[in-house]
Structure formats: structure tokens, C-alpha cells
Design an enzyme around this catalytic site. Structure first.
Site, PDB file in Angstrom:
ATOM      1  N   LYS A 116       0.824  -1.208   0.000  1.00 17.95           N
ATOM      2  CA  LYS A 116       0.000   0.000   0.000  1.00 17.95           C
ATOM      3  C   LYS A 116       0.857   1.256   0.000  1.00 17.95           C
ATOM      4  O   LYS A 116       0.492   2.270  -0.594  1.00 17.95           O
ATOM      5  CB  LYS A 116      -0.965  -0.010   1.185  1.00 17.95           C
ATOM      6  CG  LYS A 116      -1.979  -1.135   1.053  1.00 17.95           C
ATOM      7  CD  LYS A 116      -3.232  -0.897   1.859  1.00 17.95           C
ATOM      8  CE  LYS A 116      -4.260  -1.980   1.604  1.00 17.95           C
ATOM      9  NZ  LYS A 116      -4.315  -2.974   2.693  1.00 17.95           N
ATOM     10  N   LYS A 218      -4.582 -13.201  -8.103  1.00 18.30           N
ATOM     11  CA  LYS A 218      -5.591 -12.996  -7.068  1.00 18.30           C
ATOM     12  C   LYS A 218      -6.733 -12.108  -7.532  1.00 18.30           C
ATOM     13  O   LYS A 218      -6.501 -11.077  -8.171  1.00 18.30           O
ATOM     14  CB  LYS A 218      -4.903 -12.363  -5.847  1.00 18.30           C
ATOM     15  CG  LYS A 218      -5.827 -12.215  -4.659  1.00 18.30           C
ATOM     16  CD  LYS A 218      -5.281 -11.321  -3.562  1.00 18.30           C
ATOM     17  CE  LYS A 218      -6.450 -10.885  -2.691  1.00 18.30           C
ATOM     18  NZ  LYS A 218      -6.328  -9.662  -1.986  1.00 18.30           N
ATOM     19  N   LYS A 221     -10.352  -6.237  -5.307  1.00 20.04           N
ATOM     20  CA  LYS A 221     -10.997  -4.993  -5.726  1.00 20.04           C
ATOM     21  C   LYS A 221     -10.047  -4.065  -6.470  1.00 20.04           C
ATOM     22  O   LYS A 221     -10.377  -3.510  -7.504  1.00 20.04           O
ATOM     23  CB  LYS A 221     -11.544  -4.262  -4.493  1.00 20.04           C
ATOM     24  CG  LYS A 221     -12.991  -4.533  -4.230  1.00 20.04           C
ATOM     25  CD  LYS A 221     -13.351  -4.186  -2.793  1.00 20.04           C
ATOM     26  CE  LYS A 221     -12.957  -5.300  -1.847  1.00 20.04           C
ATOM     27  NZ  LYS A 221     -13.365  -5.128  -0.452  1.00 20.04           N
TER      28      LYS A 221
HETATM   29  P1  ADP Z   1      -9.799  -7.057  -1.516  1.00 17.47           P
HETATM   30  O1  ADP Z   1      -8.496  -7.801  -1.661  1.00 17.47           O
HETATM   31  O2  ADP Z   1     -10.669  -7.226  -2.695  1.00 17.47           O
HETATM   32  O3  ADP Z   1      -9.615  -5.621  -1.124  1.00 17.47           O
HETATM   33  P2  ADP Z   1     -10.334  -7.554   1.248  1.00 17.47           P
HETATM   34  O4  ADP Z   1      -8.890  -7.306   1.493  1.00 17.47           O
HETATM   35  O5  ADP Z   1     -11.308  -6.563   1.773  1.00 17.47           O
HETATM   36  O6  ADP Z   1     -10.560  -7.762  -0.317  1.00 17.47           O
HETATM   37  O7  ADP Z   1     -10.667  -8.992   1.832  1.00 17.47           O
HETATM   38  C1  ADP Z   1     -11.720  -9.362   2.698  1.00 17.47           C
HETATM   39  C2  ADP Z   1     -11.642 -10.853   2.995  1.00 17.47           C
HETATM   40  O8  ADP Z   1     -11.746 -11.594   1.775  1.00 17.47           O
HETATM   41  C3  ADP Z   1     -10.334 -11.317   3.634  1.00 17.47           C
HETATM   42  O9  ADP Z   1     -10.599 -12.369   4.536  1.00 17.47           O
HETATM   43  C4  ADP Z   1      -9.530 -11.819   2.474  1.00 17.47           C
HETATM   44  O10 ADP Z   1      -8.599 -12.788   2.869  1.00 17.47           O
HETATM   45  C5  ADP Z   1     -10.616 -12.420   1.602  1.00 17.47           C
HETATM   46  N1  ADP Z   1     -10.212 -12.359   0.185  1.00 17.47           N
HETATM   47  C6  ADP Z   1     -10.146 -11.260  -0.606  1.00 17.47           C
HETATM   48  N2  ADP Z   1      -9.762 -11.574  -1.851  1.00 17.47           N
HETATM   49  C7  ADP Z   1      -9.561 -12.922  -1.851  1.00 17.47           C
HETATM   50  C8  ADP Z   1      -9.153 -13.865  -2.829  1.00 17.47           C
HETATM   51  N3  ADP Z   1      -8.897 -13.502  -4.080  1.00 17.47           N
HETATM   52  N4  ADP Z   1      -9.056 -15.166  -2.462  1.00 17.47           N
HETATM   53  C9  ADP Z   1      -9.341 -15.569  -1.197  1.00 17.47           C
HETATM   54  N5  ADP Z   1      -9.738 -14.730  -0.231  1.00 17.47           N
HETATM   55  C10 ADP Z   1      -9.850 -13.429  -0.536  1.00 17.47           C
END
Ligand code: ADP
Ligand code: TRP
Length: 354
Positions: A116, A218, A221
């Protein structure tokens, strides 16, 4: 109730939920809430979302979206405590207290922070010395202290509820490791056996990583490669049909490239074992047609997402219900949090004179 294991997890309020959130987090929440062994708390991390300085109205809307999506996917306020992080002010106070035992070095070495920070400074390559950039940067680009202390806040979310199990995706493992370290450090510094060390939870399997449709590792968002639970049928089909593939296998049993492996991985989550095997066999004997694979995949994803989408739309306009759920959730979440905060203050010597 008292001897149940405490389960806690949250998702940042940064947008709509996608398949990565669903398989990495939400689907596990759903299984845990139906298990009598657990006392479950699920929240929306709005304070964590502030680390990237969102538009205030957008942030507020995102919190509502995620609660709605939680409920639409099947989280039940009668079985689980559903709340918003900032509705538990004890978290903010304990964040200040715990920070006194957290090193800035260990925070700076966290992968998510480096990631970040690089984004905030507009640095593309992994190899550049970001410590130097962070300290010496004289432009308007800055890395805020909230971003650095993100893991402290997450540890407090967990420790203030004395949670044992934290169902999250693989990308959160490092944060959990830090939480365990902070818990151990607190216990040993004050000579108390106070905080349990929380672990990830995965029903025996490996933590899942849901891949993106763009050939990347992966779904996320910020990657712009997501399938959202709220996606309309047409939009979703289009996204899947456009997913990256390759030129196709030329020889029997050739190795599978990453973009195609990603499609198989998505199938593993959403399709039946037979369907997956059928396409894997077709790949091995070179008869596979990626168009067919994608059609099938879209069909199977829609079976998961469409019913959720329908409930999201129903719930979206029921502000009174959402308010009721969150008020009740906040009250319940504060019960344990206020006890922990009182005890932590006492352990640390912040005691009243009147
Ligand atoms: P993003 O990566 O889209 O910003 P977040 O960081 O808000 O999503 O993640 C919220 C939850 O969803 C966490 O527990 C994270 O480990 C899970 N998560 C997010 N993206 C994935 C992914 N591609 N595969 C598995 N788990 C995910
Ligand atoms: N950091 C988590 C994420 O990005 C969200 C989160 C904040 C969380 N506090 C938590 C997850 C406590 C589990 C427990 O997804």
C-alpha cells in the site's frame, strides 16, 4: 455460551463483495454460524477503510452495501453478532494502548504495508527502497500512520473479543501471525495469561486464494478483475467469456498455463467434481474448447451468485431492518469489548483515582 469458541472476522468497507471475499471469507462465516461449537462475530471494518482516505459518502454507502451483502448471503443476526467496527469505540482506545507494544520496524516489514505504501507513493517496482522514500518524500504523496498501524487495529479487533478462530483468506495470514505475536508479547510483558492466540480457520483445507479472470494470481478490488455477488447475469457472463486463456494445448498432457489454471481453480470452487474432471481430461487430450469451459463456468458461478443478488436487491431498501441488526450487533459486540478494555487498562496501570 461461555465455553463456546469465539469466532471473529471482518471485511473492509471498500466496495461490493466479490467471489474472492465469498470463498475466502464469507462462505466460511456461513458454515461457522451453523455450528453450535462457536460464538460468532462478523463485522464491517470501516476504520480500516479510512487508511486509504475514501470519500466520506462513498465509505458510508460501502458499509451499508457490505451489511446488506452479509445478510443476503445468509448471515443471520439471530445466530451471529453482526456489527460495524466503529460502533465499538472500545476498539479505538485499545488500539492506542496496544500500539505501545508494537514496533514500527515490524509494521514496516509487513507485506500489505509495503504494497500500500508503494501504491501511495506511486512506486511500481518491488525492488525500490521504500523506507527511504517514505522518510524522505517531500511531495504531496504520503504514507499515513494509519496505514502503518493497520495490523495493530486488526489485532485489537481480534484480541478485544478474545477470539480463538479468525476465518480469513490466505492474504491475511501475516496479519494473524502479528496478532499472535502481539498477544504473546503482552502476556509475557505483564506476566499474565490473558489473550488467547488466534488461528485461521479453514475446515481442514488449505486457505483458498481465488484467482482473477485476467490471468493474475488474485481476485481483488484494486486489481479490477472481480466477479461481484451483485453482478447482473449478463455482465457476469460477459466477464467470464472475456477471461484470459492461451492458445490451447498442442500436445497430450502439456502443462497448464496460469490463466487456464485460474479457470480450473474457479471451477474447483463452483462446479461439480465431474464437470471439472471432464474439462481437465479434455485439456489433457487436447480436445478442450475454452469457450465451452467458460460457458459452463459462468453457469456454475451464477448458481451461487444469482440467489444472493436477488436477496441483496430485496434488502437494499429496508433501512429499518439494517438499522435494527446493527444496533443489536453493536450492543452485543460491546459487552465483551468493554470488559476486555477495562481489564487491559488495569493490567497496564491506567487506573482511576476517583
Ligand atoms: P480485496 O483484496 O478485494 O480488497 P479484502 O482485502 O477486503 O478484499 O478482503 C476481505 C476478505 O476476503 C479477507 O478475509 C480476504 O482474505 C478475503 N479475500 C479477498 N480476496 C480474496 C481472494 N482472491 N481469495 C481468497 N480470499 C480473498
Ligand atoms: N484486514 C482484513 C482484510 O483486509 C479485514 C479485517 C480487519 C479483519 N480486522 C479484522 C479480518 C479482524 C479478521 C479479523 O480483509
Amino acid at each position: 455460551m461461555d465455553n463456546k469458541e469465539i469466532v471473529l472476522s471482518g471485511i473492509r468497507a471498500t466496495g461490493n463483495l466479490h467471489l474472492g471475499n465469498y470463498y475466502g471469507a464469507l462462505s466460511k462465516f456461513l458454515r461457522m454460524q451453523d455450528d453450535e461449537k462457536y460464538d460468532n462475530l462478523f463485522f464491517i471494518a470501516d476504520l480500516h477503510a479510512l487508511t486509504t482516505n475514501p470519500d466520506p459518502d462513498q465509505l458510508h454507502a460501502n458499509v451499508k452495501n457490505i451489511v446488506t451483502e452479509y445478510l443476503a448471503a445468509g448471515l443471520d443476526p439471530e445466530k451471529s453478532t453482526i456489527f460495524v467496527q466503529s460502533d465499538v469505540p472500545e476498539v479505538s482506545e485499545m488500539y492506542l494502548l496496544l500500539n505501545m507494544h508494537v514496533g514500527i520496524g515490524e509494521l514496516m516489514r509487513t507485506a500489505s504495508f509495503k504494497d500500500k505504501a508503494r501504491k501511495a507513493l506511486g512506486i511500481k517496482s518491488d525492488s525500490e527502497d521504500i523506507e527511504h522514500e517514505i522518510i524522505g518524500n517531500e511531495t504531496n504523496k504520503r504514507v499515513n500512520a494509519g496505514l502503518l498501524t493497520y495490523p495493530t487495529l486488526m489485532a485489537v479487533d481480534i484480541l478485544i473479543q478474545k477470539a480463538h478462530k479468525v476465518p480469513v483468506g490466505k492474504d491475511q495470514e501475516q496479519h494473524l501471525e502479528l496478532t499472535r505475536r502481539f498477544a504473546r508479547r503482552f502476556n509475557s510483558f505483564y506476566g499474565v495469561d490473558y489473550f488467547p492466540e488466534p488461528v485461521n480457520f479453514d475446515f481442514g483445507g488449505k486457505p483458498v486464494k481465488v484467482p482473477g479472470l485476467d490471468g493474475s494470481g488474485k481476485m481483488g478490488k484494486s486489481e479490477g478483475n472481480c466477479i461481484y455477488l451483485i453482478d447482473e447475469e449478463k455482465v457476469l457472463r460477459k466477464k467470464v467469456m472475456r477471461a484470459m486463456t492461451d492458445e490451447g494445448p498442442k500436445e497430450m498432457n502439456s502443462p497448464v498455463s496460469l490463466p487456464v489454471q485460474n479457470l480450473f481453480s474457479l471451477m474447483e470452487l463452483t462446479s461439480s467434481h465431474e464437470v471439472l474432471q471432464q474439462f481437465k481430461d479434455a485439456y489433457a487430450d487436447c480436445s478442450i474448447r475454452y469457450g465451452d469451459l467458460k460457458k459452463q463456468l459462468a453457469e456454475d458461478i451464477l448458481k451461487v451468485t444469482l440467489p444472493i443478488r436477488e436477496r441483496i436487491i430485496e434488502l437494499q431498501n429496508d433501512d429499518a431492518y439494517i438499522a435494527r441488526v446493527l444496533r443489536q450487533g453493536a450492543e452485543r459486540a460491546r459487552e465483551r469489548a468493554s470488559v476486555t478494555l477495562r481489564e487491559v487498562r488495569d493490567i497496564m496501570g491506567i487506573r482511576k483515582f476517583y
